[in-house]
Enzyme design. Structure first.
Site, PDB file in Angstrom:
ATOM      1  N   ASP A  95       6.512   1.217  -4.547  1.00  0.00           N
ATOM      2  CA  ASP A  95       7.653   0.842  -5.382  1.00  0.00           C
ATOM      3  C   ASP A  95       8.806   0.213  -4.599  1.00  0.00           C
ATOM      4  OD1 ASP A  95       8.281   3.168  -4.028  1.00  0.00           O
ATOM      5  OD2 ASP A  95       9.511   3.961  -5.639  1.00  0.00           O
ATOM      6  N   GLU A  96       8.543  -0.246  -3.388  1.00  0.00           N
ATOM      7  CA  GLU A  96       9.643  -0.703  -2.537  1.00  0.00           C
ATOM      8  C   GLU A  96       9.155  -1.823  -1.624  1.00  0.00           C
ATOM      9  OE1 GLU A  96      12.855   1.335   0.568  1.00  0.00           O
ATOM     10  OE2 GLU A  96      11.156   2.490  -0.202  1.00  0.00           O
ATOM     11  N   ASP A 113      13.823  -1.758  -4.988  1.00  0.00           N
ATOM     12  CA  ASP A 113      13.416  -0.359  -5.080  1.00  0.00           C
ATOM     13  C   ASP A 113      13.340  -0.005  -6.556  1.00  0.00           C
ATOM     14  OD1 ASP A 113      12.766   2.227  -4.581  1.00  0.00           O
ATOM     15  OD2 ASP A 113      14.600   2.742  -3.498  1.00  0.00           O
TER      16      ASP A 113
END
Length: 521
Positions: A105-106, A11
């Site tokens: 983003d993960e 993350d």
């Protein structure tokens, strides 16, 4: 459940805000808030400096401004975020072929499938190496969680924030989960959490102690059984590299409620066009058209129409959305509109009625040309508007200043909200009403001063700070007329110097595969 912590969850830390700080040296170490800047905008991401003032994601922007009046407030730059995200995802794919992106983003990674780890020691080594590679390639930081299951790996990455790594050994899950709030478990939102609280269950240990039968009685069979397993630390979900898209949708929130019925219809048609563009961009078609209307009193209505077969025809989707709108009362005012398509497929079965209508319209246009009449004249101009739409050049009002857009396309960074579409209206510096509009945070280039970004604009002026991501110190500030011909919108610069093939600058292997190109979404 695995006997080794070989499932990794990454993350990125305050991703949007951190990318803006990396791109703008003058904002490093200062509170930065990214989101919709209109009166009804919401916070997409807040930097850790802004979070100290109580600002957080999904907070109304007006509230954030009250809490942190001196923060920098910027519109999202999704072309930059997508470019950086692709760099990060490429690093993950080097670790394993099984990478499951959850957003820009993960992502989850199965280290065992890629031979990157076989036990705790090698998993930790892979995680630390990944963090170092991400920092070297992007200048940003990410937090890593390692565990024997996806649920625990995600919890571990939360514990690691910011810029850390936490490894949870298999077999210690119940001890870790026991004292934590029930809200930490997937599927437990505010409503379920409150329901459990009223039943006297506030921690994960309370759930495990209550027993499966009690949870099934409270929450139903499927949810109750699933929650009981998770409370005991069991999660056998695999990392799935390809996640099928379930829907594609676009929505706008308006700064001022729309009351005019014609304006509402025009906005719905515009949203339908944008939705089809996204649908075609994903190479998909859909069978069910969905209309979402949020009224002045915050009540939200959803209407849907299922077609005879999948389509990606903008005329079909636009007409279906217009029919759905006819069944909705908008007299009190509309604050949000959305159009989506579900029931996705990889093929198209065209709507015969729509095709027939298109053929009739074309024939009418030809007949009108032959007789010297204006096409569409018999329909008060609506026919001409429809013809322009089919040609891909629909004339519509500008995107509202406080607009937002979202895509629910599922995988690979696509299920991510596409943020506040305020940048779509102002972000290109396009004129509206005779004056060019510039959005705070927008990339620009001046013929004399070079690359910079917009700090603010208004009253016919635009203020620009001229600096680059690798500048040693904050850049100089200049103010220009909003219509200065030497000032033009620009593409984002790479966050790390020397990336000649931005955004595909990371790996030599990637550039050899032809992965270069612009940073456009």
């Amino acid at each position: 459940m695995r006997s080794a912590p070989t499932i990794l969850h990454l993350d990125m830390d305050a991703f949007f805000a951190a990318a803006e700080q990396a791109a703008k040296p003058s904002l490093r170490g200062k509170p930065v808030v990214v989101g919709g800047l209109g009166p009804r905008g919401v916070v997409a991401t807040a930097s850790y400096e802004a979070r100290r003032f109580g600002v957080h994601s999904a907070m109304p922007m007006a509230q954030a401004r009250r809490l942190a009046p001196n923060a920098a407030y910027l519109v999202p730059r999704f072309s930059l975020y997508r470019a950086v995200s692709e760099q990060v995802m490429e690093l993950l794919r080097r670790l394993s072929p099984l990478v499951e992106p959850l957003s820009l983003d993960e992502a989850f990674v199965d280290l065992e499938a890629g031979g990157s780890a076989r036990d705790a020691a090698t998993a930790r080594e892979a995680g630390e190496r990944l963090r170092a590679d991400i920092r070297a390639a992007t200048g940003l930081t990410g937090s890593v969680g390692l565990a024997g299951s996806k649920m625990i790996a995600k919890i571990a990455s939360e514990e690691a924030k910011p810029d850390g790594l936490v490894l949870i050994e298999p077999g210690t899950e119940r001890e870790l989960l026991g004292p934590k709030s029930v809200r930490i478990l997937p599927g437990v939102g505010p409503a379920t959490g409150e329901h459990l609280r009223r039943a006297g269950m506030t921690t994960v240990a309370d759930l495990a102690g209550a027993g499966e039968d009690e949870l099934v009685r409270l929450l139903g069979k499927a949810h109750g059984e699933s929650l009981y397993r998770m409370a005991r630390g069991y999660d056998d979900r695999p990392v799935v590299a390809e996640r099928d898209a379930k829907s594609v949708s676009v929505e706008d929130t308006f700064d001022v409620d729309l009351h005019d019925r014609l304006r509402v219809r025009i906005e719905v048609e515009r949203l339908a066009e944008r939705c089809v563009q996204r649908l075609r961009g994903a190479g998909r078609s859909g069978r069910t058209v969905v209309l979402k209307v949020r009224r002045y009193d915050f009540s939200t209505l959803t209407r849907s129409e299922t077609l005879r077969g999948p389509t990606d025809d903008p005329v079909v989707v636009r007409e279906a959305a217009a029919r759905l709108l006819e069944a909705v009362d908008t007299t009190g005012g509309v604050r949000l509109l959305g159009v989506g398509v579900t029931g996705l497929a990889d093929y198209t079965q065209e709507d015969l009625f729509a095709q027939a209508a298109a053929e009739r319209a074309a024939a009418e246009a030809e007949a009108a040309e032959a007789s010297g009449a204006e096409p569409g004249g018999a329909h008060g101009g609506d026919g001409a508007e429809e013809e322009r739409s089919r040609g891909g050049a629909t004339v519509v009002p500008a995107v509202p200043a406080g607009a937002g857009a979202a895509v629910g396309t599922g995988a690979g960074g696509a299920g991510v909200p596409d943020g506040q579409a305020v940048a779509a209206a102002a972000g290109r510096g396009e004129p509206e009403g005779g004056e060019r509009r510039w959005a705070a945070g927008q990339d620009v280039r001046h013929a004399e001063y070079g690359a910079g970004w917009v700090q603010g604009s208004g009253l016919g002026r635009v203020t620009v700070r001229f600096e680059e991501p690798w500048s040693a110190a904050p850049g100089r500030v200049r103010t220009f007329r909003a219509d200065d011909p030497e000032l033009e919108p620009s593409d984002p610069l790479p966050l790390v110097a020397g990336q000649s093939s931005w955004p595909a600058s990371l790996p030599k292997s990637r550039s050899e595969d032809g992965g270069g190109g612009s940073a456009r979404p």
